[in-house]
Write a protein that holds these residues in place. Structure first.
Motif, mmCIF file in Angstrom:
data_model
loop_
_atom_site.group_PDB
_atom_site.id
_atom_site.type_symbol
_atom_site.label_atom_id
_atom_site.label_comp_id
_atom_site.label_asym_id
_atom_site.label_seq_id
_atom_site.Cartn_x
_atom_site.Cartn_y
_atom_site.Cartn_z
ATOM 1 N N LEU A 142 45.018 63.918 12.468
ATOM 2 C CA LEU A 142 45.921 65.005 12.850
ATOM 3 C C LEU A 142 45.880 65.125 14.359
ATOM 4 C CD1 LEU A 142 47.638 67.586 12.038
ATOM 5 C CD2 LEU A 142 45.477 68.829 12.149
ATOM 6 N N ILE A 143 47.039 65.418 14.965
ATOM 7 C CA ILE A 143 47.101 65.651 16.408
ATOM 8 C C ILE A 143 47.684 67.028 16.658
ATOM 9 C CG2 ILE A 143 48.089 64.909 18.617
ATOM 10 C CD1 ILE A 143 48.188 62.052 17.463
ATOM 11 N N LEU A 144 46.955 67.849 17.426
ATOM 12 C CA LEU A 144 47.452 69.135 17.909
ATOM 13 C C LEU A 144 47.831 68.901 19.364
ATOM 14 C CD1 LEU A 144 44.707 71.499 16.441
ATOM 15 C CD2 LEU A 144 46.931 70.898 15.455
ATOM 16 N N LEU A 145 49.109 69.048 19.683
ATOM 17 C CA LEU A 145 49.639 68.579 20.964
ATOM 18 C C LEU A 145 50.402 69.680 21.687
ATOM 19 C CD1 LEU A 145 50.235 66.147 22.856
ATOM 20 C CD2 LEU A 145 52.122 65.555 21.315
ATOM 21 N N ASP A 146 49.906 70.041 22.868
ATOM 22 C CA ASP A 146 50.597 71.013 23.720
ATOM 23 C C ASP A 146 51.857 70.365 24.273
ATOM 24 O OD1 ASP A 146 51.142 73.261 25.290
ATOM 25 O OD2 ASP A 146 49.828 72.617 26.908
ATOM 26 N N VAL A 147 52.910 71.146 24.418
ATOM 27 C CA VAL A 147 54.152 70.618 24.978
ATOM 28 C C VAL A 147 54.086 70.589 26.505
ATOM 29 C CG1 VAL A 147 56.633 71.014 25.241
ATOM 30 C CG2 VAL A 147 55.560 71.291 23.002
ATOM 31 N N TYR A 197 55.667 72.993 14.503
ATOM 32 C CA TYR A 197 55.799 73.594 15.817
ATOM 33 C C TYR A 197 55.179 74.976 15.732
ATOM 34 C CZ TYR A 197 58.392 74.349 20.215
ATOM 35 O OH TYR A 197 58.758 74.565 21.514
ATOM 36 N N ILE A 198 54.029 75.156 16.346
ATOM 37 C CA ILE A 198 53.312 76.427 16.277
ATOM 38 C C ILE A 198 53.356 77.081 17.656
ATOM 39 C CG2 ILE A 198 51.077 77.517 15.849
ATOM 40 C CD1 ILE A 198 50.548 75.183 13.883
ATOM 41 N N VAL A 199 53.807 78.328 17.678
ATOM 42 C CA VAL A 199 54.034 79.045 18.940
ATOM 43 C C VAL A 199 52.762 79.774 19.362
ATOM 44 C CG1 VAL A 199 55.413 80.825 20.061
ATOM 45 C CG2 VAL A 199 56.492 79.274 18.425
ATOM 46 N N LYS A 200 52.412 79.615 20.653
ATOM 47 C CA LYS A 200 51.305 80.352 21.258
ATOM 48 C C LYS A 200 51.796 81.752 21.615
ATOM 49 C CE LYS A 200 49.275 76.364 23.635
ATOM 50 N NZ LYS A 200 49.000 75.832 24.988
ATOM 51 N N PRO A 244 50.160 63.436 10.998
ATOM 52 C CA PRO A 244 50.960 64.591 11.425
ATOM 53 C C PRO A 244 50.671 64.968 12.879
ATOM 54 C CG PRO A 244 49.896 65.022 9.316
ATOM 55 C CD PRO A 244 49.311 63.745 9.845
ATOM 56 N N ILE A 245 51.719 65.364 13.575
ATOM 57 C CA ILE A 245 51.614 65.857 14.948
ATOM 58 C C ILE A 245 52.159 67.279 14.955
ATOM 59 C CG2 ILE A 245 52.366 65.581 17.339
ATOM 60 C CD1 ILE A 245 52.621 62.560 16.776
ATOM 61 N N LEU A 246 51.305 68.230 15.326
ATOM 62 C CA LEU A 246 51.698 69.629 15.407
ATOM 63 C C LEU A 246 51.760 70.036 16.863
ATOM 64 C CD1 LEU A 246 50.488 69.272 12.524
ATOM 65 C CD2 LEU A 246 49.814 71.650 12.658
ATOM 66 N N PHE A 247 52.922 70.503 17.290
ATOM 67 C CA PHE A 247 53.057 70.985 18.653
ATOM 68 C C PHE A 247 52.507 72.405 18.740
ATOM 69 C CE2 PHE A 247 56.525 67.806 18.873
ATOM 70 C CZ PHE A 247 56.075 67.112 19.989
ATOM 71 N N LEU A 248 51.750 72.663 19.803
ATOM 72 C CA LEU A 248 51.280 74.000 20.140
ATOM 73 C C LEU A 248 51.921 74.352 21.468
ATOM 74 C CD1 LEU A 248 47.457 73.570 19.446
ATOM 75 C CD2 LEU A 248 49.202 74.442 17.891
ATOM 76 N N THR A 249 52.718 75.411 21.499
ATOM 77 C CA THR A 249 53.462 75.687 22.725
ATOM 78 C C THR A 249 53.853 77.147 22.850
ATOM 79 O OG1 THR A 249 55.403 75.043 24.016
ATOM 80 C CG2 THR A 249 55.655 75.119 21.632
ATOM 81 N N ALA A 250 54.111 77.549 24.063
ATOM 82 C CA ALA A 250 54.607 78.891 24.336
ATOM 83 C C ALA A 250 56.131 78.940 24.287
ATOM 84 C CB ALA A 250 54.116 79.361 25.705
ATOM 85 N N LYS A 251 56.773 77.796 24.167
ATOM 86 C CA LYS A 251 58.240 77.745 24.108
ATOM 87 C C LYS A 251 58.694 78.206 22.726
ATOM 88 C CE LYS A 251 59.034 74.274 27.571
ATOM 89 N NZ LYS A 251 60.045 73.312 27.981
ATOM 90 N N ILE A 252 59.562 79.219 22.708
ATOM 91 C CA ILE A 252 59.906 79.842 21.430
ATOM 92 C C ILE A 252 61.370 79.668 21.024
ATOM 93 C CG2 ILE A 252 58.087 81.554 21.642
ATOM 94 C CD1 ILE A 252 60.266 83.567 22.492
#
Length: 108
Positions: free
Chosen positions: A48-53, A98-101, A74-82
């Protein structure tokens, strides 16, 4: 068998918090603090990869596009972009979620 998670974020506190949480729960953790470092660490075959945008040298979208040909996890984006448009860009780059910070660790 121990599962491996690659955590990629330029925010050291987030990497440390996530790394501690997943190690405590029995995962092997690999960390990277830049897009270029993520490219190298992805070759280790994480589950699994947790990847900041947003990263300074190479953003997470470019990283995802670059590794998607040889990484099937799976690649899950972690980002403040909503914005919806940002989420669509993430999915088009090859991301699986896509998981929002800020996020809760339970959600993750």
């Amino acid at each position: 068998m121990e599962h491996t998670i690659l955590i990629v974020d330029d925010e050291i506190d987030i990497v440390n918090m996530l790394g501690d949480y997943f190690e405590f729960n029995g995962y092997q953790v690999i960390t990277a603090f830049s897009g270029m470092e993520a490219l190298q660490k992805a070759e280790k075959g994480p589950d699994l990869i947790l990847l900041d945008v947003n990263m300074p040298d190479m953003d997470g979208l470019a990283v995802c596009r670059s590794i998607r040909d040889f990484v099937s996890c799976p690649i899950l984006f972690l980002t403040a972009k909503i914005e919806d448009g940002d989420k669509i860009k993430g999915f088009r780059a090859g991301g699986d979620d896509y998981i929002v910070k800020p996020f809760s660790i339970d959600e993750l």
